[in-house]
Motif scaffolding. Structure first.
Motif, mmCIF file in Angstrom:
data_model
loop_
_atom_site.group_PDB
_atom_site.id
_atom_site.type_symbol
_atom_site.label_atom_id
_atom_site.label_comp_id
_atom_site.label_asym_id
_atom_site.label_seq_id
_atom_site.Cartn_x
_atom_site.Cartn_y
_atom_site.Cartn_z
ATOM 1 N N GLN A 18 5.727 27.112 8.736
ATOM 2 C CA GLN A 18 6.034 27.062 10.162
ATOM 3 C C GLN A 18 7.166 28.009 10.534
ATOM 4 N N LYS A 19 7.148 28.462 11.779
ATOM 5 C CA LYS A 19 8.105 29.454 12.261
ATOM 6 C C LYS A 19 9.542 28.961 12.189
ATOM 7 N N GLY A 20 9.739 27.671 12.291
ATOM 8 C CA GLY A 20 11.090 27.129 12.259
ATOM 9 C C GLY A 20 11.824 27.402 10.959
ATOM 10 N N PHE A 21 11.103 27.660 9.890
ATOM 11 C CA PHE A 21 11.747 27.953 8.611
ATOM 12 C C PHE A 21 12.306 29.377 8.554
ATOM 13 N N ASP A 22 12.065 30.169 9.595
ATOM 14 C CA ASP A 22 12.659 31.502 9.666
ATOM 15 C C ASP A 22 14.077 31.462 10.233
ATOM 16 N N ASN A 74 7.940 24.759 15.646
ATOM 17 C CA ASN A 74 6.953 23.818 15.128
ATOM 18 C C ASN A 74 5.626 24.508 14.821
ATOM 19 N N ALA A 75 5.389 25.652 15.443
ATOM 20 C CA ALA A 75 4.114 26.360 15.270
ATOM 21 C C ALA A 75 4.007 26.971 13.882
ATOM 22 N N PHE A 76 2.767 27.130 13.411
ATOM 23 C CA PHE A 76 2.534 27.813 12.152
ATOM 24 C C PHE A 76 2.946 29.281 12.259
ATOM 25 N N LYS A 77 3.411 29.841 11.145
ATOM 26 C CA LYS A 77 3.645 31.275 11.086
ATOM 27 C C LYS A 77 2.317 32.009 11.266
ATOM 28 N N ILE A 130 -1.300 23.375 -4.457
ATOM 29 C CA ILE A 130 -0.278 23.178 -3.432
ATOM 30 C C ILE A 130 0.551 24.439 -3.255
ATOM 31 N N VAL A 131 0.679 24.891 -1.997
ATOM 32 C CA VAL A 131 1.520 26.042 -1.656
ATOM 33 C C VAL A 131 2.284 25.708 -0.376
ATOM 34 N N GLY A 132 3.286 26.541 -0.037
ATOM 35 C CA GLY A 132 3.961 26.350 1.240
ATOM 36 C C GLY A 132 5.471 26.248 1.137
ATOM 37 N N ILE A 133 6.053 25.464 2.043
ATOM 38 C CA ILE A 133 7.500 25.356 2.202
ATOM 39 C C ILE A 133 7.870 23.870 2.345
ATOM 40 N N GLN A 134 8.920 23.393 1.734
ATOM 41 C CA GLN A 134 9.806 23.991 0.773
ATOM 42 C C GLN A 134 9.418 23.550 -0.641
ATOM 43 N N THR A 135 9.709 24.426 -1.604
ATOM 44 C CA THR A 135 9.325 24.184 -2.993
ATOM 45 C C THR A 135 9.755 22.812 -3.494
ATOM 46 N N ASN A 136 11.042 22.510 -3.344
ATOM 47 C CA ASN A 136 11.632 21.304 -3.927
ATOM 48 C C ASN A 136 11.658 20.125 -2.980
ATOM 49 N N MET A 137 11.084 20.269 -1.828
ATOM 50 C CA MET A 137 11.080 19.192 -0.833
ATOM 51 C C MET A 137 9.641 18.691 -0.638
#
Length: 207
Positions: A18-22, A74-77, A130-137
């Protein structure tokens, strides 16, 4: 099973891209700048081979969160949004407000066993990547729960990223250190098989 062997009906679970992780001001420094490129390559392979893809979105209710519902973050990248609906196989959107994608709507476990044909005749679960954000969360939490539920979990560690983090007692760990800790815990604890994107791409070739 060889680590490059990917089942015909293995589901790709794309978590919270999601864009918020930028928002570096909120999250801090990240690792693995190649994450989005690797995620895109895996989505493309899944869609071209007709395998099931699950897109997971975190709808945060936390005040000030870049991922909060209704916000631009909240939107997808674009790397994900431009690929949604483009495959020939089953596709699902799951929304959640906690770490595990198995505690979202609709029920991911039920869909994987039915619509994605991910369960064996005797009720055993199938394989998920499984892929995506965040690795450890959210990624790690989803992988642990999937392993407990009986899925064969494949975790391409370079198709995800995380951020530097501060903890108790003044302890701090870099994103790279947290990624390695996740990889060791999941793989060493037999929750998942930690591999590379290239391992998965080779194993998920057209069948």
């Amino acid at each position: 099973m060889d680590i490059t062997e990917i089942d015909e009906n293995a589901a790709l679970v794309v978590i919270d891209v999601q864009k918020g992780f930028d928002d570096e001001g909120f999250w801090g420094r990240r690792d693995n700048p190649a994450a989005e490129e690797n995620i895109a390559a895996l989505i493309d392979r899944w869609q071209e081979t007709g395998r099931p893809v699950v897109f997971v979105r975190h709808d945060s209710s936390r005040e000030g969160s870049p991922l909060r519902t209704g916000s631009a973050g909240n939107a997808f990248k674009d790397v994900v949004e431009e690929r949604r609906g483009k495959g020939t196989g089953p596709e699902l959107l799951v929304t959640k407000s906690v770490n595990s994608a198995f505690y979202g709507e609709p029920d991911l476990d039920a869909w994987l066993r039915e619509a994605a044909r991910g369960g064996a005749a005797d009720g055993r679960r199938g394989q998920i990547v499984i892929v995506g954000i965040q690795t450890n969360m959210c990624n790690e939490t989803t992988a642990r729960m999937a392993g407990n539920l009986g899925y064969d979990v494949v975790f391409p560690i370079d198709a995800m990223h995380t951020f530097d983090l501060a903890g108790p007692f003044g302890w701090e760990r870099s994103a790279e250190e947290l990624t390695r800790a996740t990889a060791v815990s999941l793989h060493g604890g037999a929750f998942a098989r930690v591999v590379s994107t290239q391992d998965v791409l080779k194993g998920a070739a057209a069948y």
